[in-house]
Write a protein that holds these residues in place. Structure first.
Motif, PDB file in Angstrom:
ATOM      1  N   ALA A 683      43.730  30.615  44.318  1.00  0.00           N
ATOM      2  CA  ALA A 683      43.451  32.043  44.466  1.00  0.00           C
ATOM      3  C   ALA A 683      44.570  32.704  45.256  1.00  0.00           C
ATOM      4  O   ALA A 683      45.148  32.108  46.165  1.00  0.00           O
ATOM      5  CB  ALA A 683      42.115  32.252  45.179  1.00  0.00           C
ATOM      6  N   THR A 684      44.884  33.935  44.904  1.00  0.00           N
ATOM      7  CA  THR A 684      45.864  34.742  45.626  1.00  0.00           C
ATOM      8  C   THR A 684      45.244  36.100  45.938  1.00  0.00           C
ATOM      9  O   THR A 684      44.242  36.495  45.323  1.00  0.00           O
ATOM     10  CB  THR A 684      47.139  34.939  44.796  1.00  0.00           C
ATOM     11  N   TYR A 685      45.846  36.799  46.881  1.00  0.00           N
ATOM     12  CA  TYR A 685      45.350  38.142  47.175  1.00  0.00           C
ATOM     13  C   TYR A 685      46.480  39.020  47.676  1.00  0.00           C
ATOM     14  O   TYR A 685      47.525  38.526  48.123  1.00  0.00           O
ATOM     15  CB  TYR A 685      44.209  38.092  48.201  1.00  0.00           C
ATOM     16  N   ASP A 706      43.280  31.617  39.290  1.00  0.00           N
ATOM     17  CA  ASP A 706      43.697  31.119  37.985  1.00  0.00           C
ATOM     18  C   ASP A 706      42.581  30.383  37.252  1.00  0.00           C
ATOM     19  O   ASP A 706      42.734  30.045  36.076  1.00  0.00           O
ATOM     20  CB  ASP A 706      44.911  30.199  38.131  1.00  0.00           C
ATOM     21  N   GLN A 707      41.437  30.111  37.945  1.00  0.00           N
ATOM     22  CA  GLN A 707      40.259  29.529  37.304  1.00  0.00           C
ATOM     23  C   GLN A 707      39.022  30.273  37.793  1.00  0.00           C
ATOM     24  O   GLN A 707      39.025  30.840  38.881  1.00  0.00           O
ATOM     25  CB  GLN A 707      40.133  28.033  37.641  1.00  0.00           C
ATOM     26  N   ARG A 708      37.964  30.221  36.999  1.00  0.00           N
ATOM     27  CA  ARG A 708      36.738  30.889  37.402  1.00  0.00           C
ATOM     28  C   ARG A 708      35.998  30.035  38.429  1.00  0.00           C
ATOM     29  O   ARG A 708      35.733  28.855  38.212  1.00  0.00           O
ATOM     30  CB  ARG A 708      35.834  31.149  36.199  1.00  0.00           C
ATOM     31  N   VAL A 709      35.669  30.666  39.572  1.00  0.00           N
ATOM     32  CA  VAL A 709      34.855  30.029  40.621  1.00  0.00           C
ATOM     33  C   VAL A 709      33.622  30.912  40.791  1.00  0.00           C
ATOM     34  O   VAL A 709      33.693  31.983  41.405  1.00  0.00           O
ATOM     35  CB  VAL A 709      35.641  29.908  41.944  1.00  0.00           C
ATOM     36  N   PRO A 710      32.468  30.510  40.246  1.00  0.00           N
ATOM     37  CA  PRO A 710      31.301  31.414  40.224  1.00  0.00           C
ATOM     38  C   PRO A 710      30.828  31.828  41.618  1.00  0.00           C
ATOM     39  O   PRO A 710      30.479  32.982  41.846  1.00  0.00           O
ATOM     40  CB  PRO A 710      30.233  30.603  39.483  1.00  0.00           C
ATOM     41  N   THR A 738      29.764  36.092  49.110  1.00  0.00           N
ATOM     42  CA  THR A 738      30.035  35.180  48.000  1.00  0.00           C
ATOM     43  C   THR A 738      30.417  36.001  46.777  1.00  0.00           C
ATOM     44  O   THR A 738      29.695  36.928  46.387  1.00  0.00           O
ATOM     45  CB  THR A 738      28.808  34.317  47.697  1.00  0.00           C
ATOM     46  N   HIS A 739      31.537  35.671  46.155  1.00  0.00           N
ATOM     47  CA  HIS A 739      32.043  36.422  45.013  1.00  0.00           C
ATOM     48  C   HIS A 739      32.255  35.505  43.827  1.00  0.00           C
ATOM     49  O   HIS A 739      32.479  34.293  43.975  1.00  0.00           O
ATOM     50  CB  HIS A 739      33.380  37.102  45.354  1.00  0.00           C
ATOM     51  N   ASP A 740      32.196  36.092  42.638  1.00  0.00           N
ATOM     52  CA  ASP A 740      32.519  35.385  41.400  1.00  0.00           C
ATOM     53  C   ASP A 740      33.997  35.621  41.112  1.00  0.00           C
ATOM     54  O   ASP A 740      34.400  36.710  40.679  1.00  0.00           O
ATOM     55  CB  ASP A 740      31.654  35.916  40.257  1.00  0.00           C
ATOM     56  N   LEU A 741      34.825  34.591  41.370  1.00  0.00           N
ATOM     57  CA  LEU A 741      36.263  34.740  41.142  1.00  0.00           C
ATOM     58  C   LEU A 741      36.566  34.454  39.676  1.00  0.00           C
ATOM     59  O   LEU A 741      37.165  33.441  39.308  1.00  0.00           O
ATOM     60  CB  LEU A 741      37.044  33.799  42.058  1.00  0.00           C
ATOM     61  N   GLY A 742      36.123  35.342  38.842  1.00  0.00           N
ATOM     62  CA  GLY A 742      36.490  35.289  37.436  1.00  0.00           C
ATOM     63  C   GLY A 742      37.487  36.382  37.161  1.00  0.00           C
ATOM     64  O   GLY A 742      38.675  36.152  36.967  1.00  0.00           O
ATOM     65  N   ASP A 743      36.995  37.629  37.200  1.00  0.00           N
ATOM     66  CA  ASP A 743      37.865  38.794  37.139  1.00  0.00           C
ATOM     67  C   ASP A 743      38.339  39.115  38.557  1.00  0.00           C
ATOM     68  O   ASP A 743      37.780  38.624  39.541  1.00  0.00           O
ATOM     69  CB  ASP A 743      37.108  39.986  36.554  1.00  0.00           C
ATOM     70  N   PRO A 744      39.381  39.948  38.704  1.00  0.00           N
ATOM     71  CA  PRO A 744      39.840  40.326  40.046  1.00  0.00           C
ATOM     72  C   PRO A 744      38.714  40.936  40.882  1.00  0.00           C
ATOM     73  O   PRO A 744      37.896  41.712  40.388  1.00  0.00           O
ATOM     74  CB  PRO A 744      40.951  41.345  39.776  1.00  0.00           C
ATOM     75  N   VAL A 745      38.664  40.566  42.160  1.00  0.00           N
ATOM     76  CA  VAL A 745      37.641  41.042  43.073  1.00  0.00           C
ATOM     77  C   VAL A 745      38.307  41.984  44.084  1.00  0.00           C
ATOM     78  O   VAL A 745      39.345  41.636  44.668  1.00  0.00           O
ATOM     79  CB  VAL A 745      36.967  39.867  43.810  1.00  0.00           C
ATOM     80  N   GLU A 746      37.711  43.168  44.295  1.00  0.00           N
ATOM     81  CA  GLU A 746      38.237  44.127  45.255  1.00  0.00           C
ATOM     82  C   GLU A 746      37.312  44.225  46.466  1.00  0.00           C
ATOM     83  O   GLU A 746      36.090  44.323  46.316  1.00  0.00           O
ATOM     84  CB  GLU A 746      38.391  45.510  44.613  1.00  0.00           C
ATOM     85  N   ILE A 747      37.911  44.175  47.662  1.00  0.00           N
ATOM     86  CA  ILE A 747      37.177  44.270  48.924  1.00  0.00           C
ATOM     87  C   ILE A 747      37.842  45.351  49.766  1.00  0.00           C
ATOM     88  O   ILE A 747      39.067  45.361  49.911  1.00  0.00           O
ATOM     89  CB  ILE A 747      37.186  42.933  49.679  1.00  0.00           C
ATOM     90  N   THR A 748      37.070  46.249  50.317  1.00  0.00           N
ATOM     91  CA  THR A 748      37.595  47.303  51.181  1.00  0.00           C
ATOM     92  C   THR A 748      37.065  47.100  52.590  1.00  0.00           C
ATOM     93  O   THR A 748      35.860  46.923  52.792  1.00  0.00           O
ATOM     94  CB  THR A 748      37.207  48.697  50.667  1.00  0.00           C
ATOM     95  N   VAL A 749      37.972  47.083  53.577  1.00  0.00           N
ATOM     96  CA  VAL A 749      37.585  46.897  54.975  1.00  0.00           C
ATOM     97  C   VAL A 749      38.197  48.015  55.810  1.00  0.00           C
ATOM     98  O   VAL A 749      39.229  48.598  55.458  1.00  0.00           O
ATOM     99  CB  VAL A 749      38.042  45.528  55.513  1.00  0.00           C
ATOM    100  N   GLU A 750      37.538  48.339  56.940  1.00  0.00           N
ATOM    101  CA  GLU A 750      38.031  49.376  57.836  1.00  0.00           C
ATOM    102  C   GLU A 750      38.973  48.751  58.856  1.00  0.00           C
ATOM    103  O   GLU A 750      38.718  47.664  59.389  1.00  0.00           O
ATOM    104  CB  GLU A 750      36.857  50.042  58.546  1.00  0.00           C
ATOM    105  N   LEU A 751      40.095  49.418  59.124  1.00  0.00           N
ATOM    106  CA  LEU A 751      41.119  48.895  60.018  1.00  0.00           C
ATOM    107  C   LEU A 751      40.959  49.484  61.416  1.00  0.00           C
ATOM    108  O   LEU A 751      40.576  50.650  61.564  1.00  0.00           O
ATOM    109  CB  LEU A 751      42.521  49.222  59.487  1.00  0.00           C
ATOM    110  N   PRO A 752      41.284  48.701  62.447  1.00  0.00           N
ATOM    111  CA  PRO A 752      41.206  49.237  63.816  1.00  0.00           C
ATOM    112  C   PRO A 752      42.375  50.185  64.090  1.00  0.00           C
ATOM    113  O   PRO A 752      43.411  50.151  63.423  1.00  0.00           O
ATOM    114  CB  PRO A 752      41.304  47.981  64.683  1.00  0.00           C
ATOM    115  N   GLU A 764      35.785  29.640  52.161  1.00  0.00           N
ATOM    116  CA  GLU A 764      35.040  28.532  52.755  1.00  0.00           C
ATOM    117  C   GLU A 764      34.438  27.620  51.704  1.00  0.00           C
ATOM    118  O   GLU A 764      33.672  26.717  52.038  1.00  0.00           O
ATOM    119  CB  GLU A 764      33.936  29.098  53.663  1.00  0.00           C
ATOM    120  N   THR A 765      34.773  27.850  50.450  1.00  0.00           N
ATOM    121  CA  THR A 765      34.296  26.985  49.371  1.00  0.00           C
ATOM    122  C   THR A 765      35.266  25.823  49.212  1.00  0.00           C
ATOM    123  O   THR A 765      36.458  26.048  48.986  1.00  0.00           O
ATOM    124  CB  THR A 765      34.204  27.771  48.047  1.00  0.00           C
TER     125      THR A 765
END
Length: 782
Positions: A683-685, A706-710, A738-752, A764-765
C-alpha cells in the motif's frame, strides 16, 4: 645497393622532424639516404630517387601540412647545396669528405646534449616529449638517431605525462580530515591502512600490490572488521569509517582517492619550489614502485592550474554537517575565532547531534519491540548523519535484519526444498541467508544444527537429509559482515516420493524405472485400469524398477507408486503416491525437466529449469489468482532467458511437462511442480495539505494498494516536534478505522496550528506493507 623504401624513409627520417623550427640536422648521409659504400653510379641513382620522392611528397594533398613542410625544407636546402657545390655532389668523394668533417664535431655535440640531459633530468631519469622537443631544437644539427644516442648516454627516457586526479572525490575539508587521521594512524597510504605494510604497490593504471591484495569496497569492510577486533588505534578505525562511507554511500572512486592522497604532498612541495629529487624521495616513502614514482613526479611537474580554495569557519562546519561528519564538525568549532560565527556554528552542531541521539533512541525502541527492519532503517539514518562515528557504524553492523517470511519445506527429488520470501530491508546484492537443519525441532540460532547452505539464493535443496524423520529448518538473514536475524522456520517429516519416473513398453511388456531416497524401505506399485474397480499389485525389481508382463498395453491404465520409510520408532510410513499414466495411443513418457525454480520479476514470474537431452518443447500450466497455460520451444526459452508468466500476486502452483510429437499423438513427461508464495499487499499513500483562509486546516490522505485487502486497519498519527513517529504510540491518533483497500481510500484529518509536526499513516493488519511518501509530505515545519 639496397632499394630505396619511401615508407621507411618517411617514418624514420621525415616524421621525427615534423614541427621543428630552425635549421635541419646537418647529417646529409641520413637526409639523402646515401651509404658511404655507394659507387658514383649508385649515388646518382639514389639522388634521383630521393629528390623525386621529395617533390611528390611536397605536393601531396594526402599528407599532413607538418609532413609536407619537412619535404619542402629538404627541397629548399637541396637547391642551396647544389648552388654552392654543383657537380661535386654527384661524386662519392665529396660525400666522404662531408662525413669526415661532421664526425669530428658530431660526437662532441652528442656528449654535450647528454651532459645537459643528465644534469637537468637525471634525478628523474625521465623527460616529456615537449621537453625533449625543446632540447632537439637547441641542438638542431643533431639528427633523431643522434638525439636518441644522447638520451641513452644520459640514462634518460621519454614518457608522456599522465593526467592524474586533481580531486579526491571528497570535499576539501573531509579530505584534510582523512589525511590527518592517516598521519595519526602512522600509515603513509590507504593501501597500508587496508592491508598493513606492503613490500610495494602500483596504482597509476591499475592497483597491484606485493603481496597481492585488492583495493575494493570489500577490502575496506574487511579492514573495518579487523580493526573492530583490535583495541586502540582509534584514528585508523575513524579513517576506515570515512573511506567506507565515501565509497559505499557517496560512490567515491577508491583508486582516485588513494592516488590523490599520495600526490597531495608532492603537489604542495612542488608549489613551494622543491626540486624533483625531493619529490621523488617523498613519494618513494609510501611504497609506490620506483618507476611509477618517477612517472608520477614528472606528470605533476607538467601540470598547470591552481588548486581550489579551502573553506573554514562556519562554512566549513556547515559543509561537514551536510556531509555527515559530526565529529569533524565538533572539532572544527575550536578553530572559529569570531564570537557570532562560533555561536551559530555550535548551535548547528548541537541540533545535528540531538537529531542523531533521537534517531539512535528510536532505533533502540524499535529493536526492543521486535521491529528489526524499522530499527535498522532508523539507525542507518543516524549513521548517515554521523558517518565519522565508528560506534554508530559498528552498532549498525550488529543490528540484525528482519527475519525472512513464508518459510516452506517440501520434498523435491531425494531431498527437501526449502524456500522463503525476502523482506523489504533485504538487499538483493548484499544480503546473505543461512539455512540450518535440526532433527525434531526448528533451530533457534545460526549455530543450532547443521548448516545446509549459505548464500544469496532464496531457495535451496537439502539433499543430505535422512528420510523418515521429523526435521526443522530455520532461515537466517544478514548483511555482509553483519549480525544474523532472528530465525524463521518450519518443520517437515521427510518422506520423499519417487521421482524421475520413466515408463516404457517393449514387446508388450510395461517397464518402469524411477529414483528414490536411499533410506527407502520399499516401493509399492499398483496398476489401476480405466473403467475397472480395484488395483492390481505389481512386483518390483528392488526399489527402483518394475516389469509388468500382465498388463494390457493396448488399454489405458495408471501405475501408482508409493515409497515407504521406517521411522525411528520402527513403524513404517508411506510417502505421497505418484501416479504415472500409461495411454495406449500416446508415446512413452519423456524425461521430466529438473531444477525447476521461480522468481518474481515486476508483476510477473520468471520460471527456469534444466531441459532433458533431446527435449525441444515444454508445456507450462499454472493455477492461482489467475490460471493459464503456455507452450514454448527450447529456442524460445533460451531467447527469453526463461519462461515468463503472469499468475497474479497471490500464491501460485506451477507445473512443467516435457512434450514431443509421436506417431499416434503426443508424448509427455511426468510434471515437475512447485508452489510460489504470493507477494504481500503493498500500500502507498500521499498527503495533500489543504490551505484555507478561514477555519481549521486539513489534510487529505489518499491510500492505494496493489492488491485488495477487504479489512485493513489504518491509523493516522500526528506527532508534534522534529522527530518522525515510528509507531502509532509516538504521536496523537487522529484517525483509526478499518477500510477496504480495493479502490483508492480517502481520509481527511484536521491539522494542528502549532508547528513543526509530523503526519504519518500506519497499518495494523499483518502482512500489509505500507510505503511512506517523501518526507516533504509528512513533515510540516513552517
Amino acid at each position: 645497393m639496397r632499394p630505396f623504401d619511401p615508407k621507411a624513409y618517411e617514418r624514420e627520417v621525415v616524421r621525427p622532424l615534423r614541427g621543428r623550427s630552425g635549421r635541419l640536422p646537418d647529417d646529409l648521409l641520413t637526409r639523402y639516404a646515401v651509404d658511404l659504400g655507394f659507387s658514383d653510379a649508385e649515388l646518382a641513382q639514389r639522388l634521383a630517387q630521393v629528390r623525386s620522392h621529395w617533390n611528390k611528397s611536397a605536393q601531396s594533398t594526402a599528407k599532413s601540412s607538418f609532413t609536407t613542410s619537412v619535404y619542402k625544407a629538404f627541397l629548399r636546402e637541396d637547391e642551396e647545396l647544389r648552388r654552392q657545390h654543383g657537380d661535386a655532389m654527384s661524386r662519392m668523394s665529396w660525400w666522404r669528405d662531408q662525413a669526415a668533417k661532421r664526425s669530428a664535431t658530431g660526437q662532441q655535440r652528442i656528449n654535450e646534449l647528454a651532459a645537459m640531459l643528465k644534469s637537468t633530468f637525471g634525478d628523474l631519469g625521465l623527460i616529456t616529449p615537449g621537453q625533449l622537443e625543446a632540447m632537439r631544437e637547441a641542438f638542431g644539427q643533431l639528427g633523431p638517431s643522434e638525439v636518441d644516442a644522447a638520451l641513452a648516454e644520459a640514462g634518460v627516457r621519454s614518457v608522456e605525462p599522465l593526467e592524474l586526479p586533481k580531486t579526491s572525490g571528497l570535499s576539501d575539508t573531509l579530505f584534510r580530515r582523512l589525511k590527518a587521521l592517516l598521519t595519526d594512524a602512522e600509515v603513509t597510504s590507504i593501501p597500508e591502512l587496508l592491508h598493513g605494510k606492503l613490500r610495494g604497490f602500483r596504482i597509476l593504471e591499475t592497483f597491484r600490490s606485493d603481496p597481492p591484495h585488492p583495493l575494493t569496497a570489500d577490502a575496506v569492510r574487511a579492514a573495518i572488521d579487523r580493526e573492530d577486533r583490535r583495541s586502540g588505534n582509534q584514528p585508523a578505525r575513524e579513517a576506515l569509517g570515512m573511506i567506507n562511507t565515501a565509497v559505499t554511500r557517496d560512490g567515491v572512486d577508491l583508486r582516485q582517492l588513494t592516488l590523490h592522497h599520495l600526490l597531495d604532498d608532492v603537489r604542495r612541495l612542488r608549489a613551494g619550489g622543491a626540486p624533483a629529487a625531493a619529490l621523488v624521495r617523498v613519494l618513494q616513502q609510501t611504497g609506490l614502485a620506483d618507476d611509477e614514482v618517477r612517472h608520477a613526479v614528472v606528470s605533476v611537474l607538467s601540470e598547470t592550474g591552481a588548486t581550489a580554495p579551502t573553506t573554514s569557519g562556519l562554512p566549513e562546519v556547515t559543509e561537514l554537517l551536510a556531509a555527515g561528519q559530526l565529529f569533524a564538525a565538533q572539532q572544527a568549532l575550536a578553530g572559529i575565532t569570531d564570537a557570532d560565527e562560533a555561536a551559530a556554528a555550535k548551535a548547528a552542531v548541537d541540533r545535528h547531534a540531538e537529531r542523531v541521539r533521537e534517531l539512535r533512541e528510536a532505533a533502540h525502541r524499535a529493536a526492543r519491540s521486535g521491529a528489526d527492519g524499522e530499527a535498522r532503517r532508523t539507525l542507518a539514518e543516524a549513521a548517515r548523519l554521523a558517518a565519522d562515528d565508528e560506534a554508530i557504524a559498528a552498532e549498525l553492523r550488529r543490528m540484525p535484519l528482519s527475519p525472512v517470511a513464508d518459510v516452506t519445506a517440501r520434498p523435491e527429488g531425494a531431498g527437501v526444498r526449502v524456500s522463503w520470501r525476502a523482506q523489504p530491508d533485504h538487499d538483493e546484492h548484499t544480503t546473505r541467508y543461512r539455512v540450518v537443519r535440526r532433527a525434531g525441532r526448528t533451530p533457534g540460532d545460526p549455530a543450532d544444527g547443521d548448516v545446509v547452505a549459505e548464500g544469496a539464493a532464496t531457495a535451496v535443496v537439502d539433499s543430505d537429509v535422512r528420510a523418515g524423520v521429523l526435521v526443522g529448518y530455520a532461515v537466517f538473514a544478514a548483511e555482509a559482515c553483519g549480525a544474523w536475524s532472528r530465525p524463521s522456520g518450519t518443520t517437515v517429516e521427510v518422506l520423499p516420493p519417487v521421482h524421475d519416473v520413466r515408463l516404457s513398453v517393449h514387446n508388450g511388456v510395461a517397464e518402469g524405472t524411477w529414483k528414490v531416497h536411499p533410506d527407502v524401505v520399499g516401493v509399492d506399485v499398483r496398476r489401476r485400469r480405466d473403467g475397472e474397480a480395484g488395483d492390481v499389485s505389481v512386483p518390483t525389481n528392488g526399489t527402483t524398477a518394475f516389469r509388468d508382463a500382465t498388463a494390457d498395453v493396448d488399454a489405458d491404465h495408471t501405475y501408482l507408486l508409493t515409497a515407504r520409510y521406517r521411522r525411528d520408532d520402527g513403524t513404517e510410513v508411506a510417502a505421497e503416491t505418484v501416479a504415472v499414466r500409461h495411454t495406449a495411443r500416446v508415446a512413452p513418457a519423456l524425461p521430466p525437466v529438473s531444477a525447476l525454480e521461480a522468481r518474481r520479476f515486476g508483476g510477473g514470474v520468471v520460471l527456469s529449469w534444466v531441459w532433458p537431452d533431446d527435449v525441444r518443447m515444454a508445456e507450462v500450466t499454472w493455477t492461482g489468482a489467475a490460471e493459464g497455460s503456455r507452450r514454448l520451444t527450447r529456442q524460445q526459452y533460451q531467447a527469453d532467458g526463461g519462461c515468463r508468466i503472469d499468475p497474479g500476486p497471490g500464491p501460485v502452483r506451477v507445473q512443467v511437462c516435457s512434450i514431443a510429437p509421436a506417431e499416434h499423438g503426443e508424448g509427455r513427461s511426468a510434471p515437475s511442480a512447485l508452489e510460489l508464495a504470493g507477494t504481500p499487499p503493498r500500500a502507498t499513500y500521499r498527503v495533500e495539505r489543504q490551505k484555507r483562509l478561514f477555519g481549521a486546516r486539513t489534510a487529505r490522505i489518499v491510500l492505494t494498494c496493489d492488491q485488495r485487502v477487504p479489512d485493513c486497519a489504518v491509523v493516522v498519527v500526528i506527532a508534534p516536534g522534529r522527530v518522525m513517529p515510528l509507531r502509532p504510540e509516538d504521536g496523537q491518533v487522529v484517525h483509526r478505522a478499518t477500510h477496504d483497500l480495493g479502490d483508492p481510500v480517502e481520509i481527511t484529518v484536521e491539522l494542528p496550528r502549532r508547528r513543526p509536526f509530523w503526519l504519518r499513516c500506519f497499518v495494523e493488519t499483518p502482512g500489509v506493507q505500507l510505503v511512506d511518501p517523501p518526507t516533504t509530505q509528512l513533515k510540516v515545519a513552517t
